[in-house]
Each structure stands twice: as C-alpha cells, then as structure tokens.
Design an enzyme around this catalytic site. Structure first.
Site, PDB file in Angstrom:
ATOM      1  N   GLU A  93       0.826  -1.215   0.000  1.00  0.00           N
ATOM      2  CA  GLU A  93       0.000   0.000   0.000  1.00  0.00           C
ATOM      3  C   GLU A  93       0.857   1.261   0.000  1.00  0.00           C
ATOM      4  OE1 GLU A  93      -3.077   0.338  -0.600  1.00  0.00           O
ATOM      5  OE2 GLU A  93      -3.578  -1.777  -0.573  1.00  0.00           O
ATOM      6  N   CYS A 112     -14.035   1.970 -15.363  1.00  0.00           N
ATOM      7  CA  CYS A 112     -14.270   3.409 -15.168  1.00  0.00           C
ATOM      8  C   CYS A 112     -12.915   4.133 -15.182  1.00  0.00           C
ATOM      9  CB  CYS A 112     -15.011   3.649 -13.856  1.00  0.00           C
ATOM     10  SG  CYS A 112     -15.646   5.327 -13.711  1.00  0.00           S
ATOM     11  N   CYS A 153     -18.693   2.574 -20.169  1.00  0.00           N
ATOM     12  CA  CYS A 153     -19.939   2.583 -19.400  1.00  0.00           C
ATOM     13  C   CYS A 153     -20.885   1.453 -19.815  1.00  0.00           C
ATOM     14  CB  CYS A 153     -20.625   3.928 -19.550  1.00  0.00           C
ATOM     15  SG  CYS A 153     -19.587   5.277 -18.969  1.00  0.00           S
ATOM     16  N   CYS A 203     -20.324  -1.480 -17.664  1.00  0.00           N
ATOM     17  CA  CYS A 203     -20.168  -1.180 -16.231  1.00  0.00           C
ATOM     18  C   CYS A 203     -21.366  -1.707 -15.441  1.00  0.00           C
ATOM     19  CB  CYS A 203     -20.046   0.327 -16.044  1.00  0.00           C
ATOM     20  SG  CYS A 203     -19.940   0.797 -14.312  1.00  0.00           S
ATOM     21  N   CYS A 242     -25.555   5.483 -12.316  1.00  0.00           N
ATOM     22  CA  CYS A 242     -24.508   6.490 -12.485  1.00  0.00           C
ATOM     23  C   CYS A 242     -25.080   7.773 -13.106  1.00  0.00           C
ATOM     24  CB  CYS A 242     -23.398   5.919 -13.363  1.00  0.00           C
ATOM     25  SG  CYS A 242     -22.077   7.087 -13.623  1.00  0.00           S
TER      26      CYS A 242
HETATM   27 FE1  SF4 Z   1     -17.872   5.013 -14.550  1.00  0.00          FE
HETATM   28 FE2  SF4 Z   1     -20.438   5.592 -14.391  1.00  0.00          FE
HETATM   29 FE3  SF4 Z   1     -19.429   4.858 -16.691  1.00  0.00          FE
HETATM   30 FE4  SF4 Z   1     -19.648   3.099 -14.721  1.00  0.00          FE
HETATM   31  S1  SF4 Z   1     -21.303   4.091 -15.803  1.00  0.00           S
HETATM   32  S2  SF4 Z   1     -17.896   3.382 -16.067  1.00  0.00           S
HETATM   33  S3  SF4 Z   1     -19.268   4.367 -12.941  1.00  0.00           S
HETATM   34  S4  SF4 Z   1     -18.914   6.679 -15.560  1.00  0.00           S
END
Ligand code: SF4
Length: 392
Positions: free
Chosen positions: A52, A212, A219, A222, A228
């Site tokens: 870390e 992201c 997205c 995602c 989001c």
């Molecule tokens: Fe990032 Fe939102 Fe796109 Fe997901 S939907 S990759 S959280 S910007």
C-alpha cells in the site's frame, strides 16, 4: 432514484462483477496458501502494508517487481527493522518518492513497539484501527483503510484515485473542495459491504482500473451504469472536476561528473532532511537565468563541494518529471583543477569507481547518468580517463 435506496443492489452488482472480472492475482491479496482469501479470513498485514505504501503515487505494474524483491529481502517486519537505511534505499531505487522508504523503516520500529516483539508473527496482535495505522508516518486514511480491509476483512472505507473517480461520476459531483471530499468519504462508507469489505474495496479499485478509467470509461459494460448520474445525465469525462493546472517549463539542472586521477567519480549524499534525503547524487544544481549550463556547473561545484573544475564534453541531457515538477538535466564530464572536495551542502562525499556506483542508492534521474556512463565503459572505452582527458 437516490443511491442510499439502492445500496444492497449496488453491492451485489459490483461484487458479482468482481467475482468474474477482478484482479484475483495480486500477490499481497492472497493468503498463506497462495489462494484468494475467503470472507472473514485474515491475510498477513505486513506485505499489504508494504504494497500500500509502494502504491502511493505509483502504478501496480511498476510496484509488482519491487514488492516481490522487497519480500525476498525483508520477508518479515523483524528483518526490515534490523536492516540499514542504505540497504533499504537501495531496494527502493527507481521507485521514486524515497521518503516513503525511510518512513517504512521508521514505521517498522513503531509497529514493533505497538505489537510487541514476541507477537509480530501473530496476525491477531497487529493493529486493526484506522487511527492506529495513521500513527505511522506517511499512512493516511486511504492507506490505513486499505490495509485494514485487505488484511482483516474489516469495513474500513477507502478513497484512492480510482474510487474517487467512480464515486464522483456516480453522483456527478462537480465540487472540488474539502466538503466534496468529505461527501465522497461518506459515500465510500455508505456503499461498503459489511459482509465482504475486502472484496468490495478491491472491486471498486478494479472497476476504476478496468472499466471506469480516467479517459475512456467503458460505461456499456459497467455494472453500475443504471445508478450512475454522470453516465445517465452528463458526460462521465467531465468528472471528477479538476483544478486548472499551470504549465510550468522544466527547471534546468547542471551536473558535474568529476573524476580523480584513479578514474573515480565524485558523489555526495543528500542532507537527511532534504527531499530524497540520504540518497546519493552527482554534484550540481539549478541554472540561474543569466548563466550558461557550463557556468552553472562551475558555480554549483564551487558552492557545493568547494572545488574548481573545467567543464568538458556533454555526456547527456534529458528530461525527468516528478509529480509536480519537471527537470531538464545536462551532465558534463569535468576536469578537477583545484581545491579539496568538502561536503558544504551534503552529508558526505565519496570517490567511487564507476563500477561501484550500483552499490549506492541514487534517484532515478541520476540512474540515467550512471547507465550512460556504463554504456561508454562497455562500448570499448575501457580507459574512460583518456576519454575525459581527450575531451578538453
Ligand atoms: Fe464510470 Fe459511471 Fe461509466 Fe460506470 S457508468 S464506467 S461508474 S462513468
């Protein structure tokens, strides 16, 4: 829909994504059997703590070989605490931000006091509170949270660069002040899974690394897209908001490579309380606006080591960037004409043969000069002294 109404759904979606797509191979996240730790299982905090700290300001692929090398050289907290600073800096060489290595060394003694010498192999004796880990120099809330959640699977939130980016996009946060930061910490804690805090924090980091990303968020794949706000209402690339950065031209640095009659080079050890304190370097310094780089080298060597030199051929020049500053280094071979070297602005001076330079910890910029010197030596210029003499 408000995020707080969907916490358990977000946790399930993210953890399901992590189970399939997470970086399950990160070596310090594996248990003693080399397998992924199960919920509630503990992992040795020593390796996690080292990783870390290495990961502060440095990317995982760069850290990996350094961490592996570190664990070979200092497999336990005791081995680290018993070592010497020079040897520790040598293992850190090339990773940058050397104060981290010094702080780890100081922290090893603090940890031993905290845990008790006879208990360091007993994981249950290690600190499990964020506030205890934050007593160590250089350990902030994110590092402490990551150590505690990774090692003990306890619900401590984190807010590293990846997590900050995801959370800022999730709520389309357009503020850049301390209040906004506090809001993100609260969100990180609010979303954190109580059942699988280690995996949840790692899932956020892996999502930030794989999906992201800063410049090309994917997205459509995602797991959090339906929650989001940045994706639904705006352009995710506009989040998190950034402060305008000033463009600063690189600072010119002149370096003098001074050889003695035995073909040894003059090096100095930086003052302990300076940046990169304790590291070794070639004498030199910042160019004044009115000077040529040769004049800088002559002046700096007089001021820093008390000698007069005649500046010879240029060995190399290159740019090297640190996080907040960019430098342009120019290194010249120099003929030592008068004066006895004295450490006027350093801890000590040494004459070292070019082959022995590898035994000393140097900042990355100086390592480029050493590599160029070695290239010259290996390219048949065995009598490097004659190269220098011919250069004037
Ligand atoms: Fe990032 Fe939102 Fe796109 Fe997901 S939907 S990759 S959280 S910007």
């Amino acid at each position: 829909m408000h995020l707080s109404d969907s916490i358990s759904e977000i946790q399930t979606l993210l953890l399901d994504w992590f189970d399939i797509n997470g970086r399950h191979w990160i070596p310090w996240k594996l248990n003693a059997n080399g397998t992924l730790a199960k919920p509630g299982e503990t992992i040795s905090p020593y390796g996690i703590w080292i990783a870390e700290v290495m990961l502060q300001q440095t990317q995982l692929p760069v850290v990996l070989p350094y961490w592996q090398n570190w664990m070979r050289n200092f497999p336990t907290l005791n081995d680290l605490a018993k070592s010497e600073e020079k040897y520790i800096l040598l293992q850190w060489q090339g990773l940058g931000y050397y104060s981290r290595a010094k702080r780890i060394f100081q922290s090893s003694k603090i940890l031993i006091d905290l845990i008790g010498k006879n208990h360091i192999f007993d994981i249950s004796s290690w600190p499990i509170e964020v506030s205890q880990w934050m007593l160590l120099p250089g350990v902030g809330r994110t590092t402490a949270g990551s150590i505690i959640s990774s090692a003990f699977d306890l619900p401590a939130p984190i807010l590293d660069g990846n997590v900050k980016r995801i959370l800022s996009r999730l709520i389309a946060s357009d503020e850049i002040n301390m209040k906004a930061q506090q809001k993100l910490w609260e969100l990180s804690l609010l979303l954190l899974s109580e059942e699988r805090p280690r995996d949840f924090n790692q899932a956020l980091m892996d999502l930030g690394n794989k999906v992201c990303t800063p410049n090309q968020p994917c997205c459509t794949s995602c797991p959090l897209q339906s929650f989001c706000v940045a994706y639904i209402n705006y352009n995710p690339l506009n989040f998190p908001k950034k402060e305008m950065k000033k463009i600063i031209s690189p600072q010119e640095i002149g370096i003098g490579l001074v050889f003695n009659k035995s073909g040894e080079l003059l090096i100095d050890q930086r003052l302990e309380n300076s940046s990169m304190g304790g590291m070794w370097e070639f004498p030199g310094g910042k160019k004044m606006p009115s000077e040529s780089i040769e004049e800088t080298i002559v002046r700096e060597l007089k001021e820093e080591v008390g000698i007069s030199v005649r500046v010879g051929i240029k060995l190399l020049s290159f740019e090297h960037a640190y996080t907040h500053k960019k430098f342009h280094f120019t290194a010249h071979l120099c003929e030592w004409t008068s004066g006895q070297p004295k450490p006027l602005a350093s801890q000590q001076l040494l004459w070292v043969s070019p082959e022995k330079l590898v035994d000393f910890p140097f900042p990355a910029a100086n390592a480029k000069i050493i590599s160029e010197l070695h290239k010259h030596l290996c390219n048949g210029k065995k009598n490097f002294k004659s190269t220098i003499i011919n250069s004037y």
